[in-house]
Design an enzyme around this catalytic site. Structure first.
Site, short mmCIF file in Angstrom:
data_model
loop_
_atom_site.label_atom_id
_atom_site.label_comp_id
_atom_site.label_asym_id
_atom_site.label_seq_id
_atom_site.Cartn_x
_atom_site.Cartn_y
_atom_site.Cartn_z
CG HIS A 15 -60.34 6.70 -11.49
ND1 HIS A 15 -60.18 5.90 -12.58
CD2 HIS A 15 -61.45 6.26 -10.86
CE1 HIS A 15 -61.15 5.00 -12.62
NE2 HIS A 15 -61.95 5.21 -11.59
CD GLU A 63 -70.64 7.55 -7.20
OE1 GLU A 63 -69.69 6.99 -6.63
OE2 GLU A 63 -71.32 7.00 -8.10
#
Length: 353
Positions: free
Chosen positions: A159, A90
């Site tokens: 998450h 990322e």
């Protein structure tokens, strides 16, 4: 692999949590149904078709057509130079995206979940958000950071965070959170066309939900203004503000409250930064009561900012203390029963109080 695992859990989770689709807001009688993922896909397709500078990049967006099939068909149509599969890095591909925006392209950076954006938060804030100001407006950064935000179902604390208040606290960013297919389509188009960096917070559990869309919404020129909330349901007794998945819960609560003779006005915020303070204040001045709803943490949340705005601008109109409904102040539990306890459910009692 994570995309495949999460996709299997996705269908099961929808059986447990089904927000109410809104029928308010001027939809025509000839409106058709469209899923949120279809609305996002069509917005991406049309904007990429209209502007060759628009490109999409992220993990599994190309060959796999997106972990949630948001980018279905785009690689075949636009090729690997504009639909770029990236490694699981990322920080790397977000930095490349920001650099491409400096160069004049219009990247759309997809995070498989916004929790992974923490790996790239330096690029989002220190590079993308601050450059226009630090360059005295000489460098624009037309980039969109998008992907699912907040809790899904059984994916654990790492998450399941809501990043609305995180990114909304940062000058230089615009932060959008769609609820319906109309929101998803109109706001994503607006985000892609905007000259500044936009954080676009979707919800995994809404991707498969269908909403009515009018012919106007389906037109390729359709675009929603950034910074404007939408009154999903008019009312006179209490204002309930919500965004993303929580709008559906607010609408359900309003239906139940109506049976008790309580008329709730539901405001779909749509835009977290800029926040439509005039619309919220106007509603509270009419209803004299406010309940804010979000699935994020209570401290320093979006609801806290809304409360401050009302106290500053409309305190004299309040007939009762403001009520805030949030997620629990704990990391998200993995166990399904504890996860339900940690998230807002139907919240009529706050409105009744």
């Amino acid at each position: 692999m994570l995309g495949i695992i999460r996709q299997k859990a996705f269908g099961q989770s929808l059986q447990r949590i089904r927000p109410v689709a809104s029928s308010w807001g001027g939809y025509s009688s000839t409106s058709k149904q469209m899923m949120v993922r279809e609305a996002l896909n069509s917005a991406l397709d049309e904007e990429m078709s209209a502007d060759p500078k628009v490109l999409l990049m992220g993990e599994e967006v190309g060959e796999y057509q997106g972990a949630y099939k948001i980018s279905k068909g785009l690689l075949e149509k636009y090729g690997p130079e504009r639909v770029l599969d990236t490694p699981i890095t990322e920080a790397g591909f977000t930095g490349i995206g920001v650099g491409a925006a400096f160069y004049g392209l219009k990247p759309i950076v997809e995070f498989m979940t916004f929790n992974f954006s923490m790996q790239a938060i330096d690029h989002i804030i220190n590079s993308a958000a601050k450059t226009s100001y630090m360059s005295a407006g000489q460098i624009s950064v037309p980039i969109v950071f998008r992907g699912p935000n907040g809790a899904a179902a059984g994916v654990g604390a790492q998450h399941s965070q809501c990043y609305a208040s995180w990114y909304a606290s940062c000058p230089g960013l615009k932060v959008l959170a769609p609820y319906s297919s109309e929101d998803a389509r109109g706001l994503l188009k607006a985000a892609i066309r905007d000259p500044d960096p936009v954080v676009f917070l979707e919800n995994e559990l809404l991707y498969g939900e269908s909403f009515p869309v009018s012919a106007e919404v389906l037109d390729s020129s359709f675009c929603l203004p950034i910074g404007k909330a939408k009154i999903e349901r008019e009312g006179k007794d209490v204002t309930i503000t919500a965004f993303s998945k929580m709008v559906g819960y607010a609408l359900k609560a309003a239906e139940i409250l109506a049976k008790d003779g309580i008329s709730a006005e539901i405001i779909n915020l749509r835009s977290i930064r800029p926040l439509d303070r005039p619309a919220i204040n106007a509603s509270v001045r009419k209803t004299n009561r406010l309940v804010t709803v979000e699935e994020g943490f209570p401290q320093h949340g979006v609801g806290a900012e809304i409360c401050a705005s009302i106290i500053e601008d409309s305190f004299g109109y309040l007939d009762a203390p403001v009520e805030r409904i949030t997620g629990a102040d704990v990391p998200m539990p993995y166990a399904a029963n504890l996860e339900r306890m940690a998230l807002p459910q139907i919240f009529m009692n706050a409105a009744r109080r």
